[in-house]
Scaffold this active site. Structure first.
Site, PDB file in Angstrom:
ATOM      1  N   GLU A 122      -6.856   4.517   8.009  1.00 36.81           N
ATOM      2  CA  GLU A 122      -6.672   5.955   7.742  1.00 36.81           C
ATOM      3  C   GLU A 122      -7.934   6.541   7.111  1.00 36.81           C
ATOM      4  OE1 GLU A 122      -2.963   5.676   5.570  1.00 36.81           O
ATOM      5  OE2 GLU A 122      -1.959   5.068   7.418  1.00 36.81           O
ATOM      6  N   GLY A 156       2.421   2.066  10.734  1.00 34.97           N
ATOM      7  CA  GLY A 156       3.345   3.189  10.580  1.00 34.97           C
ATOM      8  C   GLY A 156       4.048   3.592  11.870  1.00 34.97           C
ATOM      9  N   GLY A 169       2.832  -1.082   4.317  1.00 38.54           N
ATOM     10  CA  GLY A 169       2.893   0.341   4.004  1.00 38.54           C
ATOM     11  C   GLY A 169       4.322   0.766   3.760  1.00 38.54           C
ATOM     12  N   GLY A 170       4.975   1.247   4.814  1.00 38.45           N
ATOM     13  CA  GLY A 170       6.326   1.802   4.695  1.00 38.45           C
ATOM     14  C   GLY A 170       7.305   0.931   3.936  1.00 38.45           C
ATOM     15  N   ASN A 177       0.877  -1.175   0.000  1.00 39.46           N
ATOM     16  CA  ASN A 177       0.000   0.000   0.000  1.00 39.46           C
ATOM     17  C   ASN A 177       0.912   1.222   0.000  1.00 39.46           C
ATOM     18  OD1 ASN A 177      -1.788   2.069   0.501  1.00 39.46           O
ATOM     19  ND2 ASN A 177      -2.260   1.432   2.608  1.00 39.46           N
ATOM     20  N   TRP A 178       1.060   1.841  -1.159  1.00 39.36           N
ATOM     21  CA  TRP A 178       1.998   2.966  -1.271  1.00 39.36           C
ATOM     22  C   TRP A 178       1.458   4.232  -0.613  1.00 39.36           C
ATOM     23  CZ3 TRP A 178       4.003   2.865  -7.092  1.00 39.36           C
ATOM     24  CH2 TRP A 178       4.628   1.640  -7.326  1.00 39.36           C
ATOM     25  N   LYS A 179       0.207   4.249  -0.263  1.00 43.84           N
ATOM     26  CA  LYS A 179      -0.447   5.447   0.288  1.00 43.84           C
ATOM     27  C   LYS A 179      -0.200   6.651  -0.640  1.00 43.84           C
ATOM     28  CE  LYS A 179       0.083   3.432   4.806  1.00 43.84           C
ATOM     29  NZ  LYS A 179       0.046   3.594   6.233  1.00 43.84           N
ATOM     30  N   HIS A 235      -9.464   0.943   5.022  1.00 46.09           N
ATOM     31  CA  HIS A 235      -8.173   1.164   5.697  1.00 46.09           C
ATOM     32  C   HIS A 235      -8.410   2.095   6.891  1.00 46.09           C
ATOM     33  CE1 HIS A 235      -4.105   2.477   6.507  1.00 46.09           C
ATOM     34  NE2 HIS A 235      -3.688   1.406   5.852  1.00 46.09           N
TER      35      HIS A 235
END
Ligand code: PEP
Length: 252
Positions: free
Chosen positions: A97, A173, A233-234, A9-11, A95
């Site tokens: 967020e 994160g 993510g990261g 998930n590159w956000k 998600h």
């Protein structure tokens, strides 16, 4: 035997040049082996160029969000059919967020889940508790509410073409990862809840773990019986970091 899915998930990160370098690093380093699959979920404006770069590779494409509506006057929104048209196979829904920052309730998430499936996309349904909820002993209650909203509107059969991601909010994160045992407890609970409605189907649903997964902790998490991959993510933003998790998946 469930396939392992390693999903990035590159956000809201990347650029044309950075994405091209990232994809070429990933595609050229996919580890040998079977039983696992890689997926990248770039930001919306980059779906088309990334799709083109992925052509001929075995890395799948997904989106990070979708509208619950089919088409029409919804400025700034993206329909599931459009994501499908661009070559997406998956889309992340719910998600934390989006739930926390964009007011997505479990009812909205359930509508997005159904809109995705109606267009032939596989939703990756994210569920997870905050630290306060964990500390007050309500983890399972929170997961049940998030899961049941979809089960009740879409039905258990819909999970035949969906993925679930357990993402404890406190681990996203933050560098704090759930231990393999903490994660497994929740994964087992999710599968048992699905099994109450259809045991055979529940045994086939992929349940990913998400929350500061990286090369160093992936093998331990992926060795657990109910953990079928990761939503990353990261560590999905650097090819070597993402591939370190893919390598752990290839060895599992
Ligand atoms: C995520 O955003 O889904 C996630 C798991 O992020 P990170 O790996 O950075 O914790």
């Amino acid at each position: 035997m469930r396939e392992i899915l390693v999903a990035g998930n590159w956000k809201m990160n990347g650029s044309t040049a950075a994405n091209a370098a990232l994809i070429s690093g990933i595609v050229s380093g996919v580890p040998e082996g079977s039983g696992f699959r890689l997926l990248v979920c770039p930001p919306l404006p980059y779906l088309a160029p990334v799709a083109e770069q992925l052509t001929g590779s075995n890395v799948a494409l997904g989106a990070q969000n979708v509208s619950e509506h089919e088409a029409g006057a919804f400025t700034g929104e993206t329909a599931a059919s459009m994501l499908k048209d661009l070559g997406c196979e998956y889309v992340i829904v719910g998600h934390s967020e989006r739930r926390a920052m964009y007011g997505e309730t479990s009812a909205i998430v359930a509508a997005k889940f159904q809109a995705a499936q109606a267009a032939g996309l596989k939703p990756i349904l994210c569920v997870g508790e905050t630290l306060a909820e964990r500390e007050s002993g309500t983890t399972e209650k929170v997961i049940n509410e998030q899961l049941d909203a979809v089960l009740e509107s879409a039905g258990i059969d819909a999970f035949a073409s969906a993925v679930i991601a357990y993402e404890p909010v406190w681990a996203i994160g933050t560098g704090m990862t759930a231990t393999p045992e903490q994660a497994e407890d929740v994964h087992r609970h999710i599968r048992a809840r699905l099994a109450k409605r259809n045991a055979d189907l529940a045994s086939r649903v992929q349940i990913l773990y998400g929350g500061s997964m990286k090369g160093e902790n992936a093998a331990g998490l992926l060795s657990m019986p109910d953990i079928d991959g990761g939503l990353i993510g990261g560590a999905s933003l650097k090819a070597s970091d993402f591939l370190a998790i893919a390598k752990a998946a290839a060895r599992t």
